[in-house]
Write an enzyme that holds these catalytic residues in place. Structure first.
Site, PDB file in Angstrom:
ATOM      1  N   CYS A  88      44.447  15.898  55.335  1.00 23.31           N
ATOM      2  CA  CYS A  88      44.281  16.725  54.129  1.00 23.31           C
ATOM      3  C   CYS A  88      42.849  17.196  53.921  1.00 23.31           C
ATOM      4  O   CYS A  88      42.620  18.129  53.141  1.00 23.31           O
ATOM      5  CB  CYS A  88      44.732  15.947  52.902  1.00 23.31           C
ATOM      6  SG  CYS A  88      46.374  15.230  53.070  1.00 23.31           S
ATOM      7  N   HIS A 381      49.015  23.028  48.132  1.00 22.83           N
ATOM      8  CA  HIS A 381      48.193  22.155  48.972  1.00 22.83           C
ATOM      9  C   HIS A 381      48.474  22.405  50.448  1.00 22.83           C
ATOM     10  O   HIS A 381      49.087  21.589  51.127  1.00 22.83           O
ATOM     11  CB  HIS A 381      48.481  20.705  48.590  1.00 22.83           C
ATOM     12  CG  HIS A 381      47.730  19.668  49.356  1.00 22.83           C
ATOM     13  ND1 HIS A 381      46.555  19.930  50.037  1.00 22.83           N
ATOM     14  CD2 HIS A 381      47.993  18.344  49.557  1.00 22.83           C
ATOM     15  CE1 HIS A 381      46.133  18.813  50.617  1.00 22.83           C
ATOM     16  NE2 HIS A 381      46.991  17.838  50.343  1.00 22.83           N
ATOM     17  N   CYS A 411      41.927  12.932  48.682  1.00 24.00           N
ATOM     18  CA  CYS A 411      42.533  11.816  49.406  1.00 24.00           C
ATOM     19  C   CYS A 411      43.072  12.328  50.735  1.00 24.00           C
ATOM     20  O   CYS A 411      43.368  13.514  50.886  1.00 24.00           O
ATOM     21  CB  CYS A 411      43.630  11.150  48.580  1.00 24.00           C
ATOM     22  SG  CYS A 411      45.058  12.200  48.215  1.00 24.00           S
TER      23      CYS A 411
END
Length: 428
Positions: A88, A381, A411
């Site tokens: 991510c 995202h 995160c």
């Protein structure tokens, strides 16, 4: 170590996945953002020293997507390009890699960011199908081929869904959503709190769109003439009642994490132009900010959402900062439970003493300083791009509000966290 300046940035709208491949590949999205960004600069793309791109799942035609995008942007054969992957935080890792090269004097001008077309994540053959196809290819005559055909079973056609596998940690065998459920239980976060945070994200994003708080977005046009000018996952009609109707997705019997209080699967790209002081002077470039420092941290993969707690705490300790010193926060909203857990951890004396080695709680984040234009729950995202998006939007928001210092933190699947300390500047 030389200072690293943010000259400019651009991103595409984040486009919510619609259950089929989207109109743009990951490289298409990066080229659209990068092209708009480079066209307004006072130098040719060939003057770049390097292009660095974060991407988690490029297509089979996008090997080393960083180099591919550099060539498609017209940087020329002499400008190298490469790709980074930190789940991510891939986009943030690209910025950190570029910043380090500039800081040590290796480069002066680098285009960096991230991209992802999650809607185009592939379906893969399972091992049984792969083995059967291999046997069929090795069959040398028609008898051998008939024998191989006879061994085929319909179960061989069951695909491996790359997106689901990619969002599952192989060490602890938990999906990212299940790790959010763990944090919700550990910090006693209710379903109502999660849904309230999700509603806040949509409301702030809606207001941000109405008030033109996303100057970094550049429109994208597909081959049919259709176009997007804004993030299309923002739900203006969202409400607590509507969110309450959604069933838990990751723990259907006991859970509270739903599609509504989780980030959206989406496609998008974000690109930033980073420069040394020498490049700023040479090309008379504007400056909107400075990357002060970056920190990475590792945590238990089963509690991967806690990564921002550790990374941000280390960053603040190194620079002797308190919560009051941070004007704005961008915490990527992977899940409402995850962000709320991070906030709870920072304001817990017990947690900070036991896990961060502090004498007391790090402090409370002022809600008015947190994700002031919404976050990934409303915006989306695209995993390779989000780390770059939150940095870009943070510096643009600091500029708009005439504030100085911000932290962008995220995160990371696999049990990590990244945090970047940003200072808003109008000149060198």
């Amino acid at each position: 170590m030389r200072e690293v300046y943010i000259v400019d940035g651009a991103r595409t709208p984040f486009l919510k996945a619609q259950g089929k491949p989207g109109p743009f590949s990951a490289s298409d999205l990066a080229v659209r953002a990068g092209k708009q960004l480079l066209e307004r600069q006072a130098f040719a793309p060939s003057e770049l020293n390097e292009v660095i791109l974060g991407c988690v799942m490029p297509s089979v035609d996008e090997a080393n997507i960083g180099r591919l995008v550099a060539l498609r942007l017209g940087c020329g054969y002499a400008v190298p390009g490469w790709t980074v992957q930190r789940n991510c935080a891939s986009g943030m890792q690209a910025l950190d890699s570029a910043a380090k090269d500039i800081a040590i004097g290796r480069h002066d001008l680098v285009l960096a960011g991230g991209t992802e077309a999650m809607s185009r994540a592939p379906l893969l053959y399972n091992d049984q199908m792969t083995a059967w196809l291999g046997g069929l290819a090795r069959a040398k005559d028609w008898k051998a081929k008939i024998k191989e055909y006879a061994q085929f079973k319909p179960t061989f056609l069951k695909p491996v869904i790359a997106l689901l596998r990619g969002l599952t940690d192989p060490v602890v065998n938990l999906s990212m959503g299940q790790t959010a459920e763990i944090l919700a239980y550990k910090f006693n976060i209710s379903r109502e709190q999660m849904d309230s945070f999700a509603l806040r994200s949509h409301q702030l994003a809606s207001t941000g769109q109405d008030e033109n708080h996303y100057p970094e977005i550049t429109p994208v046009f597909d081959g049919t003439g259709s176009y997007n000018t804004a993030d299309n996952g923002v739900r203006r009609d969202s409400s607590m009642d509507k969110l309450a109707t959604l069933k838990p997705f990751f723990d259907k019997k006991f859970g509270s994490v739903t599609a509504g209080n989780s980030s959206q699967v989406s496609d998008g790209a974000a690109m930033l132009l980073l420069a040394s002081k020498d490049a700023v002077k040479k090309y008379h470039l504007p400056v909107i900010g400075r990357i002060v420092d970056t920190e990475w941290a590792g945590v238990d993969p089963a509690e991967m959402g806690m990564g921002p707690v550790y990374a941000s705490a280390k960053l603040m300790q190194r620079h002797q900062l308190q919560m009051d010193n941070i004007d704005l926060w961008e915490i990527n909203e992977a899940f409402a439970a995850q962000v709320l857990a991070c906030l709870a951890a920072w304001q817990s004396d017990e947690y900070c003493k036991q896990n961060l080695g502090l004498d007391r709680a790090l402090g409370t984040v002022d809600p008015n300083k947190l994700n002031v234009d919404g976050g990934a729950i409303a915006i989306g995202h695209p995993v390779g791009a989000s780390g770059a998006r939150i940095v870009l939007h943070l510096v643009e928001t600091l500029k708009r509000r005439n504030l100085k210092t911000g932290i962008a933190t995220i995160c990371i699947g696999g049990g990590q966290g990244g945090a970047m300390l940003i200072e808003q500047l109008s000149e060198v």
